[in-house]
Write a protein that holds these residues in place. Structure first.
Motif, mmCIF file in Angstrom:
data_model
loop_
_atom_site.group_PDB
_atom_site.id
_atom_site.type_symbol
_atom_site.label_atom_id
_atom_site.label_comp_id
_atom_site.label_asym_id
_atom_site.label_seq_id
_atom_site.Cartn_x
_atom_site.Cartn_y
_atom_site.Cartn_z
ATOM 1 N N SER A 115 -2.065 0.842 -6.971
ATOM 2 C CA SER A 115 -1.312 0.413 -6.071
ATOM 3 C C SER A 115 0.148 0.455 -6.018
ATOM 4 C CB SER A 115 -1.666 -1.216 -5.858
ATOM 5 O OG SER A 115 -1.646 -1.951 -7.143
ATOM 6 N N THR A 116 0.672 0.580 -7.295
ATOM 7 C CA THR A 116 2.087 0.793 -7.650
ATOM 8 C C THR A 116 2.373 2.279 -7.135
ATOM 9 O OG1 THR A 116 1.495 2.001 -9.781
ATOM 10 C CG2 THR A 116 2.010 -0.417 -9.945
ATOM 11 N N GLN A 117 1.529 3.057 -6.644
ATOM 12 C CA GLN A 117 2.033 4.239 -5.885
ATOM 13 C C GLN A 117 1.904 4.245 -4.478
ATOM 14 O OE1 GLN A 117 0.404 7.776 -7.453
ATOM 15 N NE2 GLN A 117 0.820 6.978 -9.649
ATOM 16 N N PHE A 118 1.561 3.181 -3.852
ATOM 17 C CA PHE A 118 1.119 2.923 -2.367
ATOM 18 C C PHE A 118 2.639 3.337 -1.666
ATOM 19 C CE2 PHE A 118 -2.709 0.227 -2.209
ATOM 20 C CZ PHE A 118 -3.538 1.313 -2.794
ATOM 21 N N LEU A 119 3.421 2.578 -2.000
ATOM 22 C CA LEU A 119 4.801 2.655 -1.137
ATOM 23 C C LEU A 119 5.309 4.166 -1.297
ATOM 24 C CD1 LEU A 119 6.911 1.229 0.260
ATOM 25 C CD2 LEU A 119 8.186 0.768 -1.936
ATOM 26 N N THR A 120 5.485 4.750 -2.334
ATOM 27 C CA THR A 120 6.009 6.080 -2.406
ATOM 28 C C THR A 120 5.063 6.826 -1.702
ATOM 29 O OG1 THR A 120 4.803 6.340 -4.530
ATOM 30 C CG2 THR A 120 7.121 5.706 -4.743
ATOM 31 N N ALA A 121 3.586 6.728 -1.824
ATOM 32 C CA ALA A 121 2.906 7.777 -0.818
ATOM 33 C C ALA A 121 3.307 7.536 0.744
ATOM 34 C CB ALA A 121 1.238 7.160 -1.048
ATOM 35 N N LEU A 122 3.400 6.255 1.051
ATOM 36 C CA LEU A 122 4.019 6.031 2.582
ATOM 37 C C LEU A 122 5.289 6.660 2.609
ATOM 38 C CD1 LEU A 122 3.200 2.466 3.284
ATOM 39 C CD2 LEU A 122 2.144 3.972 4.550
ATOM 40 N N GLN A 123 6.044 6.797 1.772
ATOM 41 C CA GLN A 123 7.484 7.051 2.225
ATOM 42 C C GLN A 123 7.463 8.712 2.039
ATOM 43 O OE1 GLN A 123 9.075 5.309 -1.378
ATOM 44 N NE2 GLN A 123 10.323 3.811 0.002
ATOM 45 N N GLY A 124 6.449 9.270 1.090
ATOM 46 C CA GLY A 124 6.246 10.729 1.432
ATOM 47 C C GLY A 124 5.360 11.398 2.038
ATOM 48 N N GLN A 126 2.124 10.797 2.232
ATOM 49 C CA GLN A 126 0.985 11.310 1.597
ATOM 50 C C GLN A 126 -0.584 10.589 2.235
ATOM 51 O OE1 GLN A 126 0.927 10.813 -2.755
ATOM 52 N NE2 GLN A 126 -1.212 11.183 -3.054
ATOM 53 N N VAL A 127 0.085 9.282 2.702
ATOM 54 C CA VAL A 127 -0.968 8.636 3.367
ATOM 55 C C VAL A 127 -0.467 8.208 4.776
ATOM 56 C CG1 VAL A 127 -2.080 7.703 1.330
ATOM 57 C CG2 VAL A 127 -0.107 6.234 2.207
ATOM 58 N N ASP A 128 -1.246 7.944 5.665
ATOM 59 C CA ASP A 128 -0.890 7.041 7.120
ATOM 60 C C ASP A 128 -0.837 5.771 6.997
ATOM 61 O OD1 ASP A 128 -0.902 9.787 8.310
ATOM 62 O OD2 ASP A 128 -3.285 9.460 7.898
ATOM 63 N N VAL A 129 -1.492 5.105 6.033
ATOM 64 C CA VAL A 129 -1.479 3.584 6.330
ATOM 65 C C VAL A 129 -1.879 3.150 4.700
ATOM 66 C CG1 VAL A 129 -3.647 3.423 6.957
ATOM 67 C CG2 VAL A 129 -2.152 1.468 7.259
ATOM 68 N N ALA A 130 -1.036 2.066 4.259
ATOM 69 C CA ALA A 130 -1.215 1.454 3.092
ATOM 70 C C ALA A 130 -1.287 -0.097 3.266
ATOM 71 C CB ALA A 130 -0.243 1.773 1.682
ATOM 72 N N PRO A 131 -2.284 -0.755 2.372
ATOM 73 C CA PRO A 131 -2.019 -2.234 2.261
ATOM 74 C C PRO A 131 -0.847 -2.551 1.179
ATOM 75 C CG PRO A 131 -3.915 -1.734 0.995
ATOM 76 C CD PRO A 131 -3.448 -0.287 1.728
ATOM 77 N N LEU A 132 0.167 -3.487 1.859
ATOM 78 C CA LEU A 132 1.183 -3.805 0.974
ATOM 79 C C LEU A 132 1.178 -5.575 0.843
ATOM 80 C CD1 LEU A 132 4.007 -1.499 1.892
ATOM 81 C CD2 LEU A 132 2.347 -1.178 0.063
ATOM 82 N N SER A 133 1.799 -6.042 -0.103
ATOM 83 C CA SER A 133 2.149 -7.493 -0.177
ATOM 84 C C SER A 133 3.440 -7.888 0.143
ATOM 85 C CB SER A 133 1.662 -8.079 -1.568
ATOM 86 O OG SER A 133 2.190 -7.342 -2.521
ATOM 87 N N GLU A 134 3.936 -8.971 0.487
ATOM 88 C CA GLU A 134 5.168 -9.229 0.604
ATOM 89 C C GLU A 134 5.730 -9.570 -0.871
ATOM 90 O OE1 GLU A 134 6.951 -9.142 3.102
ATOM 91 O OE2 GLU A 134 5.861 -9.456 4.956
ATOM 92 N N PRO A 135 6.993 -9.201 -1.076
ATOM 93 C CA PRO A 135 7.952 -8.954 0.099
ATOM 94 C C PRO A 135 8.074 -7.422 0.003
ATOM 95 C CG PRO A 135 9.264 -9.450 -2.156
ATOM 96 C CD PRO A 135 7.934 -9.567 -2.197
ATOM 97 N N GLN A 136 7.217 -6.762 -0.556
ATOM 98 C CA GLN A 136 7.281 -5.091 -0.631
ATOM 99 C C GLN A 136 7.173 -4.795 0.868
ATOM 100 O OE1 GLN A 136 4.047 -2.796 -1.995
ATOM 101 N NE2 GLN A 136 5.473 -1.753 -3.382
ATOM 102 N N VAL A 137 6.477 -5.172 1.568
ATOM 103 C CA VAL A 137 6.181 -4.640 2.908
ATOM 104 C C VAL A 137 7.638 -4.959 4.132
ATOM 105 C CG1 VAL A 137 5.039 -6.913 4.066
ATOM 106 C CG2 VAL A 137 4.844 -4.528 5.136
ATOM 107 N N THR A 138 7.989 -6.247 3.886
ATOM 108 C CA THR A 138 9.439 -6.672 4.453
ATOM 109 C C THR A 138 10.255 -5.562 4.118
ATOM 110 O OG1 THR A 138 8.805 -8.904 4.769
ATOM 111 C CG2 THR A 138 11.324 -8.162 4.814
ATOM 112 N N LYS A 139 10.562 -5.047 2.989
ATOM 113 C CA LYS A 139 11.523 -4.248 2.455
ATOM 114 C C LYS A 139 11.169 -2.804 2.878
ATOM 115 C CE LYS A 139 12.523 -6.309 -2.062
ATOM 116 N NZ LYS A 139 12.486 -6.239 -3.562
ATOM 117 N N TYR A 140 10.012 -2.432 3.095
ATOM 118 C CA TYR A 140 9.607 -1.331 3.691
ATOM 119 C C TYR A 140 10.021 -0.986 5.211
ATOM 120 C CZ TYR A 140 6.727 2.744 5.440
ATOM 121 O OH TYR A 140 6.367 3.716 6.073
ATOM 122 N N ILE A 141 9.495 -2.135 5.887
ATOM 123 C CA ILE A 141 9.962 -1.994 7.159
ATOM 124 C C ILE A 141 11.317 -2.199 7.667
ATOM 125 C CG2 ILE A 141 9.542 -3.119 9.640
ATOM 126 C CD1 ILE A 141 7.142 -1.845 8.407
#
Length: 283
Positions: A115-124, A126-141
């Motif tokens: 799960s520590t790589q979900f955000l970078t996978a989204l950014q790069g 590598q994946v189309d969708v990932a489950p994120l928790s707050e506040p990580q998802v807020t920062k991403y959006i």
């Protein structure tokens, strides 16, 4: 008797696979996670048991989409690459979401990542969708929303937060007494955060995580009050359902009874430490 000093929180770097590794190295006595890590540990032959249960029936995760994915709803997950970690609670949320939507595992690509790589996978991409928790998802959006990334709130809960410990630790009576003390303080801390919401939002979300006060308010509005079940029967059934999802997907053999994951000697500890408003009685 002081609470155990070697403890880890699943929300502060104690992801399930890391906790299991630390347990096996005898560098950790107690941890906070969701239900999947104890299931995974038992599957690989490491014996540990749950000593406290917290229920939050509100969904914990949000599905964030990659920019340009075109995903607008969960039905659009078919044929897409989904970040997935079978040993963590995010994996359980993915499997439950697919089940709820009637999407077969074979109709998506589950990309195995911690799960520590979900955000970078989204950014790069590598994946189309990932489950994120707050506040990580807020920062991403906040960063990628203008480019088309969206957040789809999960409709399925990540019901259980548990404290768990290796059975070797639980075999020592002095440890048992110390863990009982820890469970009491842990339960009371959950209640304190709920009852001092303004202080907690400012300290954790704004000052520590760096989100705006407005975002902190929105995040908090999705969080329900902590509930400690008087009986662990529902928790056991939830564990069985998670175990079955992993079996159905071919991720584990599941050759054990989920009841064995729970040390019922501790069943009454948390409920005796908090007020009646935070105790969940079986219906």
């Amino acid at each position: 008797m002081a609470p155990p000093s070697r403890s880890a929180s699943g929300s502060t770097g104690g992801a399930g696979p890391d906790v299991i590794q630390a347990f096996r190295a005898q560098s950790l006595d107690l941890a906070s996670n969701a239900i999947i890590p104890p299931i995974t540990a038992r599957e690989i032959g490491f014996e540990a048991q749950i000593v406290a249960v917290l229920e939050r029936p509100d969904p914990s995760y949000v599905f964030a989409t990659a920019t340009g994915s075109g995903i607008a709803e969960v039905a659009d997950f078919t044929g897409r690459r989904i970040a997935f970690s079978q040993g963590q609670s995010q994996g359980d949320t993915v499997l439950r979401t697919l089940q709820e939507a009637g999407i077969a595992y074979a109709d998506v690509e589950l990309v195995d990542l911690p799960s520590t790589q979900f955000l970078t996978a989204l950014q790069g991409g590598q994946v189309d969708v990932a489950p994120l928790s707050e506040p990580q998802v807020t920062k991403y959006i906040d960063q990628y929303g203008a480019d088309g990334a969206i957040a789809l709130p999960s409709e399925v809960p990540d019901l259980l937060t548990v404290l768990w410990a290796p059975t070797t630790v639980l075999a020592d009576e002095a440890n048992v007494l110390a863990i009982r003390d820890y469970v009491r303080v842990w339960a009371q801390s959950q209640v304190w955060a709920w009852e001092h919401a303004e202080d907690w939002k400012q300290f954790y979300y704004v000052d520590t995580e760096g989100v705006t006060a407005e975002d902190a308010e929105r995040i908090w509005s999705r969080i329900g009050a902590p509930r400690f079940p008087r009986s662990w029967d529902i928790a056991v059934e939830w564990a069985r359902s998670s175990q079955q999802l992993l079996i159905d997907g071919g991720f584990i053999t599941g050759d054990f009874d989920a009841e064995d994951l729970f040390d019922r000697r501790f069943e009454d500890v948390a409920v005796q430490a908090v007020g009646a408003d935070y105790v969940e009685d079986a219906s």
